[in-house]
Enzyme design. Sequence first.
Site: not given
Ligand code: CMC
Length: 429
Positions: A306, A363
Amino acid sequence: MSDHATLILDGVQHELPVLEGVEGERAIDIRELRERTGHITLDPGYGNTGSCLSAITFIDGEKGILRYRGIPIEQFADAPNFVEVAWLLIFGRLPTAEQYTSFAEDLTRYANLDEGMKHHFEGFPRSAPPMAILSAMINALSCFHPELIELDDDEQFRMAAARLISKIRTIAAYAYRHSVGRPYNYPDPHLRYVPNFLHMMFSQPFDQRVCDESVRDALNLVLILHADHEQNCSTSTVRMVGSSQANLFASCAAGVCALWGPLHGGANVAVLEMLEQIHQGNITPEEYVRLAKDRDSKIRLMGFGHRVYKNFDPRAQLLGGVAERLLSGLGRPDPLLDIARRLEEIALSDPYFVDRKLYPNVDFYSGIILRAIGIPTNMFTVMFAIGRLPGWIAHWWEQRQDAAARIARPRQIYTGSPQSDYVSMAQRI
Ligand code: CMC
């Protein structure tokens, strides 16, 4: 603590005001930055950008805290009542008995759609994604309620909010009934918010869907836990669209579109697909987690991570408990819950997830609850939208009442071609 930040640019010192929220969160106010320095800030994804002052929801992502109008969300779990929480978010305080009754009566009164709207459903293909229908039909409410496009006073706003919160259920249920080729069920004025929705979704002629108390409470809590989450992607979209003074229906229709994406509300569908893939034996939980850690695989552990929570998402903790209780209460064990628990166990003991502070989010367990209630997977994100609607409405109204609000219009750093001349077609190579 200082109430100014000092910025030195090209040898010139600038003092920028520092603001503090009621919970001690601090911000450097850069509203005059460009005017004073000629510079802008660059923050793709807005991870460090506050877009507004807001009094609706407080989150402390480091501590796993979420409060609606100051009330910790855990306190809504005992007798969950989504309508009461909707009022709280939109109008700022818990409703009195009189306010609650009157609002609940409005929701009953406005549940029907204009008969003309029904024909629009018939024009959609059966296979149309329900989120597309939801967004289109919420926008279409502007056509059927032109008197609510301009909201001049509190009373008109209250009517528009009640209509939208009531009708989104009917639209969602009709979208589903259309997709399965069944007749639409009119709302039943004797039923409350959640049982009425389940009736419109699932009742058959001569076979009314009766809503069990445990199901009613579980679904109320699911909706409450989705009801607001401050400046997330869809809420920021609603504010962005609303900032141009677009009407409430148009702004919320845009919110539905933003919510649809798999990194936002669409993640609840992706989680179920992930769990089903594992259940069908296509991949083990260990292998899935391994792929999620591999950047080249493009796979993520859906329902994990998140932008704001760097600790347990309190919503996921509550929902995990609800899933356990509901399944055992209904006597319907679901192997997907065991798989989810196993994935959680593996991930939370893996340095990749621990170091990046990735925990289950809202989720991760919501789909298992929705599945137990009989909601089909392609309706999961629609359920999120029904839950999030009061939050969108509250933010839209908060912004509308803010005398200092301006149209949202970010800037950019241009990286394209420098000035060049137009070349007529005949002379182009
Ligand atoms: N699985 C594997 N790696 C992950 C995940 C995951 N679910 N989420 C983040 N990472 C890694 C990402 O690859 C990155 O690694 P590195 O530092 O090596 O590049 C690091 O963690 C930081 O991730 P980010 O993508 O920069 O983080 P963000 O704040 O931009 O994204 C997120 C947040 C929710 C989009 C992301 O965690 C994600 O894609 N999660 C899976 C989708 C999901 O469950 N979304 C629902 C979010 S909660 C409800 C809502 O908002 O609707």
